[in-house]
Structures are given as structure tokens and as C-alpha cells.
Design a protein around this motif. Structure first.
Motif, PDB file in Angstrom:
ATOM      1  N   SER A 314       0.831  -1.206   0.000  1.00 59.59           N
ATOM      2  CA  SER A 314       0.000   0.000   0.000  1.00 59.59           C
ATOM      3  C   SER A 314       0.865   1.255   0.000  1.00 59.59           C
ATOM      4  CB  SER A 314      -0.920  -0.016   1.222  1.00 59.59           C
ATOM      5  OG  SER A 314      -1.733   1.143   1.258  1.00 59.59           O
ATOM      6  N   ARG A 317       2.150   2.000  -3.471  1.00 63.93           N
ATOM      7  CA  ARG A 317       1.159   2.631  -4.348  1.00 63.93           C
ATOM      8  C   ARG A 317       0.913   4.078  -3.956  1.00 63.93           C
ATOM      9  NH1 ARG A 317      -0.985  -2.685  -3.855  1.00 63.93           N
ATOM     10  NH2 ARG A 317      -2.290  -2.055  -2.077  1.00 63.93           N
ATOM     11  N   LEU A 318       0.915   4.369  -2.644  1.00 64.57           N
ATOM     12  CA  LEU A 318       0.725   5.755  -2.206  1.00 64.57           C
ATOM     13  C   LEU A 318       1.888   6.640  -2.647  1.00 64.57           C
ATOM     14  CD1 LEU A 318      -0.642   5.146   1.398  1.00 64.57           C
ATOM     15  CD2 LEU A 318      -1.910   6.056  -0.559  1.00 64.57           C
ATOM     16  N   GLU A 374      -6.214   4.289   1.132  1.00 68.73           N
ATOM     17  CA  GLU A 374      -5.653   4.378  -0.210  1.00 68.73           C
ATOM     18  C   GLU A 374      -6.671   4.918  -1.202  1.00 68.73           C
ATOM     19  OE1 GLU A 374      -3.543   1.367  -3.457  1.00 68.73           O
ATOM     20  OE2 GLU A 374      -3.814   0.751  -1.345  1.00 68.73           O
ATOM     21  N   ARG A 378      -6.572   8.356  -3.516  1.00 68.33           N
ATOM     22  CA  ARG A 378      -6.774   8.300  -4.962  1.00 68.33           C
ATOM     23  C   ARG A 378      -7.861   9.285  -5.392  1.00 68.33           C
ATOM     24  NH1 ARG A 378      -7.094   3.392  -5.171  1.00 68.33           N
ATOM     25  NH2 ARG A 378      -4.994   2.893  -5.892  1.00 68.33           N
TER      26      ARG A 378
END
Length: 388
Positions: A314, A317-318, A374, A378
Motif C-alpha cells: 500500500s 502505491r501511495l 488508499e 486516490r
């Protein structure tokens, strides 16, 4: 085509340089090893007159030379016989098992005084009328005899004790045995004492050892210190060496094995060009491997490790969503997420870094919070990028 032909000579040149470096390294290791083995740092034998180590006798030699005694170190029988040609010197004799009884008597007869600094039963029996080895004395002993060298020393740490033979004078008595033996005959004398306890560099300063050593070894103007060599044995009486006992085919066999090992090393160590990448038949997404590891941790009921895998994926991706550096630390990622969402920093840090699940239920709840966090980032990034 030209690029390929240019790369090949370069790779061959690098390989050749590697072999040259290996050979140079081996030569340097051999040279350094040879210096330590054959150079000035070689550890000499016990009671060696040139050794400055604890068990050497360089100190007593230097003191004798300061007293005007000429010390000659003979490292073989021939050199000792030449140094004793005048018949007026003192001979310091270590244990010489390679000499026969007759050779031992013949060499000793060339000196006016013989000092057995490493007495053994055979030498004591041959040269001192059947004397032999005894026990051992740990502390100092009193001379208690009329021998001038021992009387001047008064006390000494004699170490190994000796049993006196017929007509042999004993000094430093201890329970019927002696630390020093002396035999006088026809103007010549033979003296025996434990040199390791009295003459070495480490033991010389103890009690009266120094006075005893000077009195015993300094009886004449010349001292011949004989260091026996393996080649001093009488012809035909030398024990067989390892090469004598080895069959003639052993040496060629060893050489052949070494050559075979070297050939195998070169053969298996060859590099057939540069390393190339191989395309895998199946491409596995990173998310699948992450989820697979997480499932393994969950199956093992290791909730903290499972959540750690989910957090790692995670956070990666952040980092991409927020445009952060790939090496940004987890606390900094949590601060960046809190700034973007305008929420409490401690709560975000708990979701991404700090919270530890104890049960599977806690793990599921933490995974849901990660997913929601998350998704919120986004949405925030997408909303900020939408024109008004």
C-alpha cells in the motif's frame, strides 16, 4: 555487426585481466607466506641462541659477550668440531638424538667443559656415569654444594631434577635429587641443568639464574653453542625419512592429481561471454505475489507479518500516487498522506505504520482501513487534478 565484434574483444580482455589479477594475487600471497616462514619473523626452536622469544637464549649470549666470552653458534656437527679444534672451549650441548653414543662421546671430548642445557636420559647415562632424569621443582632451590658457579648463585629455579650417578656432584638438592649435576675427570668437566628453567630469556632474571648461567657457560674464553641438525647423524644410522618410506609412484600420482584439479578448475571456471537476461514464460504481477505472501502469513496465524506485507504494498502505491521519492520512509509517507487528506497525523501513522493486529479479526479490520485510506488518497488526487 560492428558493435558485436567490438564487445567480444572487450569481454575477452576483461577475462584475461581477471586471470592476470588472480595469478598476481597468488604470487603475492606466496611471497608474504615465504617471508614469514623463511624471513626474520620465523619462530626458532627452543633454547636457540639467536632467538629473542621467551624460550630463546639470546639474552644470556649477549651477557656472556659483554663479559668477554666469544660465543660461536654452530648449527651442524662439522661446524661444532671446527670451533672446538683447539680443545679449550666450552660446549653448550642440546639434546642430539641423531648422534650415536660414540659420536656424542667424541664430540664432547673435544671441549674442556661440556654443559648439557637440555639433558636427556641417554646423554646423562653416556656422559655422566649413569645419571638420569628425576622429578621437577616449581620453586627456588638452595645450592648447598661447593661448585663455584652454583655457590655464587646461591638460589636458582632449577626446574627439572636429575639423579646423580657414580662420582657425580649434585647441587640444588630436593628430596634426594638435584637441579644441577657436575662431573670432573682429567681436567675436563660435564655439567647438566635444565636450560628451559634457567637459561631462557623469560627465566634468566629469576632468583640466581643469571649468576648460575654465567658461571656454568663462562668457564672459558670461548663458548661453542651447538644446535644439532638432522643431517648430523652418522652415515648409515640416520632414521628413514618420509621420502624413503614412500613408494616411488606416490609423487607422480600427487603431481597428476594436482594437474587434474587445476585443469578442472580452469575448465569449470571459464566464462562463455557476458551474462544475458532470459525472458520468463509467465509474467506475475507484483500484487499477486504480495497477496500470496500475505495469505501465507495469515495461514500461519502471523497477523503482524501479514499486515506488514499489505502495508508495504500500500505504501508503494501511495508513493506513486503522491509523487514521492521511492526511498521515502514510512513515517514521511504517512505525514504526506495526512497533509493531502487534511486529517489527523497520528491516525494515519497508526494505519500505515504503528498499529499491531493481534487476531485475524484485527488483521481484517486493518486491511479495510488500508484500502479505505488508499482509496481516499486516490479520490483526493483525482479531484485536485479535475479542472473547475
Amino acid at each position: 555487426m560492428s558493435a558485436v565484434t567490438t564487445a567480444r574483444p572487450r569481454s575477452r580482455g576483461r577475462a584475461a585481466l581477471g586471470w592476470v589479477g588472480l595469478i598476481v594475487g597468488l604470487l603475492l600471497v606466496s611471497l608474504v607466506g615465504g617471508l614469514f616462514v623463511y624471513g626474520g619473523y620465523t619462530q626458532r626452536a627452543l633454547l636457540d641462541p639467536d632467538s629473542a622469544g621467551p624460550d630463546g637464549t639470546r639474552a644470556v649470549v649477549r651477557v656472556l659477550e659483554q663479559q668477554g666470552v666469544r660465543v660461536i653458534v654452530a648449527r651442524d656437527r662439522a661446524a661444532a668440531e671446527r670451533a672446538l679444534a683447539g680443545g679449550e672451549a666450552t660446549l653448550a650441548l642440546r639434546d642430539a638424538p641423531m648422534l650415536s653414543d660414540d659420536a656424542l662421546r667424541e664430540l664432547s671430548s673435544r671441549a674442556r667443559h661440556v654443559v648439557l642445557v637440555e639433558p636427556r636420559s641417554r646423554a646423562l647415562d653416556v656422559l655422566m656415569n649413569g645419571s638420569s632424569l628425576g622429578g621437577f621443582a616449581d620453586d627456588a632451590a638452595v645450592a648447598d654444594c661447593t661448585l663455584p658457579a652454583a655457590d655464587n648463585a646461591r638460589t636458582a629455579r632449577v626446574g627439572e631434577l636429575l639423579v646423580a650417578g657414580d662420582g657425580v656432584t649434585g647441587c640444588f638438592p630436593r628430596d634426594g635429587e638435584f637441579g644441577l649435576l657436575s662431573l670432573d675427570a682429567d681436567g675436563r668437566s660435564v655439567t647438566a641443568l635444565d636450560g628451559l628453567s634457567t637459561l631462557t630469556n623469560s627465566t634468566l632474571p629469576r632468583d640466581g639464574n643469571a649468576a648460575l648461567a654465567l658461571g656454568v657457560l663462562g668457564q672459558t674464553d670461548t663458548l661453542v653453542w651447538y644446535v644439532p641438525a638432522p643431517t648430523d647423524a652418522d652415515p648409515g644410522s640416520a632414521p628413514p625419512t618420509l621420502s624413503d618410506l614412500t613408494p616411488p609412484w606416490v609423487t607422480p600420482a600427487i603431481v597428476l592429481l594436482l594437474l587434474s584439479a587445476l585443469t578442472a578448475a580452469i575448465w569449470r571456471g571459464r566464462r562463455f561471454g557476458p551474462l544475458v537476461t532470459e525472458r520468463l514464460p509467465v509474467t506475475v504481477r507484483a500484487t499477486e505475489t504480495t497477496e500470496g505472501r500475505a495469505r501465507l502469513y495469515a495461514a500461519a496465524r502471523d497477523a503482524p507479518h501479514a499486515l506488514d506485507e499489505l502495508r508495504r504494498a500500500s505504501r508503494a502505491r501511495l508513493v506513486r500516487l503522491l509523487g514521492l521519492a521511492t526511498r521515502t520512509s514510512p513515517p514521511d509517507i504517512a505525514d504526506a498522506v495526512a497533509d493531502r487528506l487534511g486529517t489527523d497525523r497520528s491516525r494515519v501513522r497508526g494505519i500505515l505504520v504503528d498499529d499491531l493486529p493481534r487476531t485475524d479479526r484485527d488483521l481484517v479490520a486493518a486491511a479495510d482501513r488500508l484500502r479505505d485510506l488508499e482509496e481516499s488518497v486516490r479520490v483526493a488526487v483525482r479531484t485536485e487534478g479535475t479542472p473547475r
